[in-house]
Each structure stands twice: as C-alpha cells, then as structure tokens.
Design an enzyme around this catalytic site. Structure first.
Site, short mmCIF file in Angstrom:
data_model
loop_
_atom_site.label_atom_id
_atom_site.label_comp_id
_atom_site.label_asym_id
_atom_site.label_seq_id
_atom_site.Cartn_x
_atom_site.Cartn_y
_atom_site.Cartn_z
N HIS A 198 0.64 -1.06 0.05
CA HIS A 198 0.00 -0.13 0.11
C HIS A 198 0.66 1.42 0.01
CE1 HIS A 198 -3.15 -2.61 1.35
NE2 HIS A 198 -2.46 -3.20 2.49
N LYS A 200 12.19 4.02 18.57
CA LYS A 200 12.82 5.46 17.93
C LYS A 200 14.29 5.39 17.85
CE LYS A 200 12.06 7.62 22.46
NZ LYS A 200 11.17 8.81 23.11
#
Length: 224
Positions: free
Chosen positions: A122, A215
């Site tokens: 996608h 992160k």
C-alpha cells in the site's frame, strides 16, 4: 550492528531469490545495486518461454502472476511465479519481483530486488533497495534513497562507517523484517533479520537482527 553483520550472508537467505548468482558475489548487498539492470537482462533472456510471458523487449512476467491492467511495467522487469502487482502500481525500471510477492496499489519500484514473499502492498516507495524473504512494509512506509545534502551514502555501523561510493542507496532490509506504517528508512539504512520497526519511525544507520526499533536510541532485543 557491526560491519560484519551487514554482510549479505548475514541478512539474506539466498535460496529465496533469482538474484542469487549476483548476490553471492557481493560481500555487502548494496554492491549489487549498480548491477541489477544487467542481472535482469541476463536472467530474462534465459527464462523458459513455457513459464514466462515476454512483454516488450525487457519485461518478463510469470504466467501464474496476476498483474492488474492499470499497473505500469517500465524497463527491465521480472515478475515471478504467483506474484501480484495491483491497481496502479508503478514499476519504473530495474525491478526483480520474487515468487509470491505483492506489489500494492500506487506502490513505486525502482532499481530493487524483492525476494520471494515480500509485501509492499500500500502506497510504498522502494528505490535502490533490497528486501529479504517475507519482508513487509506497512502502508505508506518508504525508502529514501538520496541524502538531502546529495553526498555519497555511508553505512553507519557500530565499529565505523562503510563507504558505499553511491549517491543513490535506499535500504537493505533483512529476511522477515516488519516495517511499520508511515515509516521512513533513510539512505544507507540496514535492518537485520527478524526485526520490527515501530510505525511512524525515521530509521537511520543499522538495526541489529531480532530487534524492536521504537525510535532513535531506543531499540529493544526481541525475546521468544
């Protein structure tokens, strides 16, 4: 990740790609990037006509693959057995799509090797990159393949930098890596096998195998 762990044999099982003859010659997988076009032309001209349909001069599509009419197939493309290329996919050039892989709606490929069972389903951009067996990129995740300062890309390993000599280099994504939705893999990113990248991450440098990347500076080891 140390330099040694960024080697081709540490990231990929070469039994799951037609690109094996090329990658076996490469200590580090990004060394294959400038040679993908030649590999596809060499392979394509040897593919059995009983299994592959040739479209134009340099596009080969396995007869079991499903390619939507609205998909664009540019130059130097191989689409493997049981692969699916969906609505409005843009295979610009130099793309080797492995067996059972999925290239989704509005996904763009340029100068890439997708191993078998890769999913880029996608709104993905994958350029100057190699994605390993069963690697998956969530919706909207991309590989950024040129630095903003336009300098040559380096791979930042724990024990020093690896000079690539390349201006265009996206990401080396190991086998079975899961990249979360909306993530950016910055130029020169290397992700070890079986790692997970949190959604909306901006990934730089190298990620160890069997890791959870939350992160920058916060990476946890996966446990069974």
């Amino acid at each position: 990740m140390k330099k040694e762990e960024a080697r081709t044999v540490c990231l990929y099982d070469l039994d799951h790609t037609l690109a094996r003859p090329l990658l076996e010659q490469c200590e580090y997988p990004w060394e294959a990037l400038p040679r993908i076009r030649d590999l596809i032309l060499e392979l394509g001209n040897r593919l059995p006509e009983s299994e592959y349909e040739k479209r134009g001069e340099t596009v080969w599509v396995h007869k079991t693959a499903r390619v939507f009419e609205s998909a664009y197939l540019g130059e130097n493309i191989i689409i493997g057995k049981d692969a699916e290329v969906r609505h409005c996919a843009f295979l610009r050039s130099n793309a080797l799509v492995g067996e059972g892989a999925v290239v989704g709606n509005s996904t763009e490929l340029k100068n890439v090797i997708l191993f078998d069972k890769v999913q880029v389903p996608h709104y993905n951009y994958v350029g100057d990159s190699i994605l390993g067996f069963k690697a998956h990129m969530g919706a909207g995740s991309i590989t950024s393949n040129v630095k903003s300062d336009k300098l040559l890309v380096k791979v930042h390993a724990e024990d020093g930098d690896l000079e690539t000599g390349m201006k265009k280099f996206g990401a080396m994504v190991g086998d079975r890596v899961e990249v979360g939705c909306g993530s950016i893999l910055n130029p020169g990113t290397v992700i070890g096998r079986d790692s997970n990248i949190y959604p909306l991450s901006s990934v730089r440098g190298c990620v160890d195998k069997n890791s959870i990347y939350k992160k920058q500076g916060e990476v946890a080891e996966k446990h069974d």
